[in-house]
Design a protein around this motif. Structure first.
Motif, PDB file in Angstrom:
ATOM      1  N   ARG A  70     -25.574  30.635  14.058  1.00 39.30           N
ATOM      2  CA  ARG A  70     -26.442  29.498  13.712  1.00 39.30           C
ATOM      3  C   ARG A  70     -26.663  29.406  12.203  1.00 39.30           C
ATOM      4  NH1 ARG A  70     -30.162  30.882  18.576  1.00 39.30           N
ATOM      5  NH2 ARG A  70     -29.414  29.399  20.114  1.00 39.30           N
ATOM      6  N   LYS A  71     -26.937  30.531  11.558  1.00 38.62           N
ATOM      7  CA  LYS A  71     -27.168  30.541  10.108  1.00 38.62           C
ATOM      8  C   LYS A  71     -25.904  30.135   9.353  1.00 38.62           C
ATOM      9  CE  LYS A  71     -30.822  34.002  10.040  1.00 38.62           C
ATOM     10  NZ  LYS A  71     -31.195  35.368   9.660  1.00 38.62           N
ATOM     11  N   ASN A  72     -24.756  30.663   9.786  1.00 39.36           N
ATOM     12  CA  ASN A  72     -23.503  30.330   9.113  1.00 39.36           C
ATOM     13  C   ASN A  72     -23.190  28.845   9.229  1.00 39.36           C
ATOM     14  OD1 ASN A  72     -23.276  33.003   8.484  1.00 39.36           O
ATOM     15  ND2 ASN A  72     -21.483  33.401   9.734  1.00 39.36           N
ATOM     16  N   VAL A  73     -23.402  28.265  10.400  1.00 35.48           N
ATOM     17  CA  VAL A  73     -23.149  26.842  10.591  1.00 35.48           C
ATOM     18  C   VAL A  73     -24.120  26.015   9.744  1.00 35.48           C
ATOM     19  CG1 VAL A  73     -23.247  24.950  12.272  1.00 35.48           C
ATOM     20  CG2 VAL A  73     -22.113  27.091  12.875  1.00 35.48           C
ATOM     21  N   ALA A  74     -25.374  26.414   9.709  1.00 33.88           N
ATOM     22  CA  ALA A  74     -26.376  25.676   8.946  1.00 33.88           C
ATOM     23  C   ALA A  74     -26.068  25.688   7.448  1.00 33.88           C
ATOM     24  CB  ALA A  74     -27.766  26.250   9.197  1.00 33.88           C
ATOM     25  N   ASN A  75     -25.403  26.726   6.960  1.00 38.63           N
ATOM     26  CA  ASN A  75     -25.106  26.846   5.533  1.00 38.63           C
ATOM     27  C   ASN A  75     -23.815  26.149   5.114  1.00 38.63           C
ATOM     28  OD1 ASN A  75     -27.412  28.313   4.928  1.00 38.63           O
ATOM     29  ND2 ASN A  75     -26.430  30.262   5.415  1.00 38.63           N
TER      30      ASN A  75
ATOM     31  N   GLU B  81     -15.570  28.218   4.105  1.00 40.55           N
ATOM     32  CA  GLU B  81     -16.137  27.020   3.494  1.00 40.55           C
ATOM     33  C   GLU B  81     -15.080  26.338   2.648  1.00 40.55           C
ATOM     34  OE1 GLU B  81     -19.227  26.900   0.170  1.00 40.55           O
ATOM     35  OE2 GLU B  81     -20.361  26.563   2.014  1.00 40.55           O
TER      36      GLU B  81
ATOM     37  N   GLU C 232     -27.600  34.209  16.438  1.00 44.06           N
ATOM     38  CA  GLU C 232     -28.421  33.813  15.282  1.00 44.06           C
ATOM     39  C   GLU C 232     -27.579  33.804  13.999  1.00 44.06           C
ATOM     40  OE1 GLU C 232     -31.424  32.287  13.223  1.00 44.06           O
ATOM     41  OE2 GLU C 232     -31.370  32.536  15.390  1.00 44.06           O
TER      42      GLU C 232
ATOM     43  N   SER D 138     -16.992  32.911   8.279  1.00 47.14           N
ATOM     44  CA  SER D 138     -17.280  31.550   7.830  1.00 47.14           C
ATOM     45  C   SER D 138     -16.282  31.198   6.743  1.00 47.14           C
ATOM     46  CB  SER D 138     -18.687  31.456   7.247  1.00 47.14           C
ATOM     47  OG  SER D 138     -19.644  31.680   8.249  1.00 47.14           O
TER      48      SER D 138
ATOM     49  N   ARG E 119     -21.205  22.917   4.654  1.00 47.70           N
ATOM     50  CA  ARG E 119     -21.095  21.464   4.575  1.00 47.70           C
ATOM     51  C   ARG E 119     -19.753  21.033   5.162  1.00 47.70           C
ATOM     52  NH1 ARG E 119     -22.127  17.249  -0.321  1.00 47.70           N
ATOM     53  NH2 ARG E 119     -21.405  15.487   0.894  1.00 47.70           N
TER      54      ARG E 119
END
Length: 66
Positions: A23-28, A50, A20, A48, A30
């Motif tokens: 998933r959150k890190n990927v969703a955040n 970025e 989970e 993560s 760009r």
């Protein structure tokens, strides 16, 4: 570029679901990457990274002037 790290521990509840968190890190993100570190068959760390991208215009010269 920024690196986001966080420590997820739970001493009195169930262990944090690492999937989970991924998933959150990927969703955040760009642009960037999510790295999963595994030791002895267990996920021990999730990072993560970025990236911020700048698109150069066609008229940009190396000195900044024309």
């Amino acid at each position: 570029m920024s690196t986001i790290t966080s420590e997820q521990t739970s001493s009195d509840g169930p262990p944090t679901d690492w999937l989970e968190i991924v998933r959150k890190n990927v969703a955040n993100l760009r642009f960037g990457s999510v790295q999963i570190t595994v030791h002895d068959g267990r996920v021990t760390q999730i990072e993560s990274i970025e990236k911020t991208r700048f698109v150069a215009g066609r008229d940009d010269s190396p000195t900044g002037r024309k």
